[in-house]
Design an enzyme around this catalytic site. Structure first.
Site, PDB file in Angstrom:
ATOM      1  N   HIS A   1      -7.872  -0.816   5.731  1.00  0.00           N
ATOM      2  CA  HIS A   1      -8.166  -2.073   6.420  1.00  0.00           C
ATOM      3  C   HIS A   1      -8.812  -3.055   5.443  1.00  0.00           C
ATOM      4  CE1 HIS A   1      -9.070  -4.738   9.732  1.00  0.00           C
ATOM      5  NE2 HIS A   1     -10.277  -4.880   9.215  1.00  0.00           N
TER       6      HIS A   1
ATOM      7  N   ASN B   1       0.839  -1.213   0.000  1.00  0.00           N
ATOM      8  CA  ASN B   1       0.000   0.000   0.000  1.00  0.00           C
ATOM      9  C   ASN B   1       0.870   1.257   0.000  1.00  0.00           C
ATOM     10  OD1 ASN B   1      -3.047  -0.411   0.149  1.00  0.00           O
ATOM     11  ND2 ASN B   1      -2.278  -1.985   1.551  1.00  0.00           N
TER      12      ASN B   1
ATOM     13  N   ASN C   1      -6.251   5.092   7.950  1.00  0.00           N
ATOM     14  CA  ASN C   1      -5.782   3.706   7.880  1.00  0.00           C
ATOM     15  C   ASN C   1      -6.524   2.980   6.763  1.00  0.00           C
ATOM     16  OD1 ASN C   1      -4.490   1.267   8.781  1.00  0.00           O
ATOM     17  ND2 ASN C   1      -6.401   0.689   9.802  1.00  0.00           N
TER      18      ASN C   1
HETATM   19  C1  GRF Z   1      -3.163  -4.552   4.086  1.00  0.00           C
HETATM   20  O1  GRF Z   1      -4.082  -5.571   3.809  1.00  0.00           O
HETATM   21  C2  GRF Z   1      -3.803  -3.472   4.915  1.00  0.00           C
HETATM   22  O2  GRF Z   1      -5.150  -3.289   4.625  1.00  0.00           O
HETATM   23  C3  GRF Z   1      -3.652  -3.985   6.311  1.00  0.00           C
HETATM   24  O3  GRF Z   1      -2.389  -4.603   6.330  1.00  0.00           O
HETATM   25  C4  GRF Z   1      -2.058  -5.023   5.025  1.00  0.00           C
HETATM   26  C5  GRF Z   1      -0.753  -4.374   4.686  1.00  0.00           C
HETATM   27  O4  GRF Z   1      -0.261  -4.791   3.436  1.00  0.00           O
HETATM   28  N1  GRF Z   1      -3.828  -2.941   7.286  1.00  0.00           N
HETATM   29  P1  GRF Z   1       0.945  -3.997   2.779  1.00  0.00           P
HETATM   30  O5  GRF Z   1       2.058  -3.958   3.812  1.00  0.00           O
HETATM   31  O6  GRF Z   1       0.459  -2.631   2.441  1.00  0.00           O
HETATM   32  O7  GRF Z   1       1.330  -4.794   1.580  1.00  0.00           O
END
Ligand code: GRF
Length: 216
Positions: free
Chosen positions: A108, A17, A106
């Site tokens: 999620h 992300n 955030n």
């Molecule tokens: C994602 O699924 C996010 O929604 C959650 O943790 C995961 C993180 O994935 N909070 P990344 O580190 O962004 O690949």
């Protein structure tokens, strides 16, 4: 265009992300990457994208309270306009939340308020849910409970594994999170009296992109 809206990103792991936020930063600049995990693979993006990384290691602090105080005191001093949690595995300190109202968000992997916390995909499969998705929300003192900004949905497929489902949800996260951050950076999404307020064009854009906007 000078991007003077400053975003501080927080990660603990893979950082996909974060990468999507870096790749799609039309209206904002990521000024730093904070990690509570010195081994987070996502830290690689600091070098790739030329963004400073700020690593905090629990072993350098005598207790968790001090560890978190160090992280959030540091974060508060960076002059960021927005704090974007992206797979950050610490609960944000309540005094930081009070200081930074409307400035911490955030992403999620569930359609909140359903399935807060961890292991969302497994729970969705076990419950035989028909649909699943992701949420971007403002952070409050609870776990994944703050005001919902936007969501994206998908239909669960018969026989789908947890890995397949999580990969499809992650694709949605990568679309949704930068869209929200770009919109906040333009002042088109704000938190007012604990309610999320949207500019009219945001609602049209969301509609076109299949992004769901809750009614406050
Ligand atoms: C994602 O699924 C996010 O929604 C959650 O943790 C995961 C993180 O994935 N909070 P990344 O580190 O962004 O690949």
């Amino acid at each position: 265009m000078v991007k003077d809206f400053k975003v501080l990103a927080f990660i603990s792991g893979r950082g996909s992300n974060l990468k999507s936020l870096l790749d799609n930063s039309r209206n904002y600049k990521i000024i730093g990457i904070v990690s509570d995990n010195p081994d987070a693979p996502g830290l690689q993006y600091g070098e790739t994208y030329g963004v400073p990384v700020h690593i905090f290691s629990r072993k350098n602090y005598s207790n968790r309270v001090e560890f978190k105080r160090a992280i959030f005191d540091f974060a508060g001093g960076k002059g960021a306009d927005l704090f974007a949690l992206a797979g950050f595995m610490q609960i944000v300190s309540s005094d930081f939340i009070e200081l930074q109202v409307g400035k911490i968000i955030n992403v999620h992997p569930s359609l909140l308020p359903k399935y807060p916390g961890l292991d969302t995909h497994r729970q969705v499969l076990a419950a035989k849910e028909k649909e699943h998705g992701c949420t971007v929300h403002f952070v409050d003192a609870g776990v994944d409970t703050g005001p919902i900004i936007a969501q994206m949905k998908l239909e669960c497929r018969a026989g789908e594994t947890e890995e397949q489902l999580s990969a499809r949800v992650l694709e949605l996260e990568h679309q949704l999170y930068p869209w929200v951050v770009n919109s906040i950076a333009q002042g088109r999404i704000v938190l007012k009296d604990n309610c999320v307020v949207y500019a009219a064009d945001i609602l049209n854009q969301a509609n076109q992109r299949g992004i769901l906007i809750p009614r406050c």
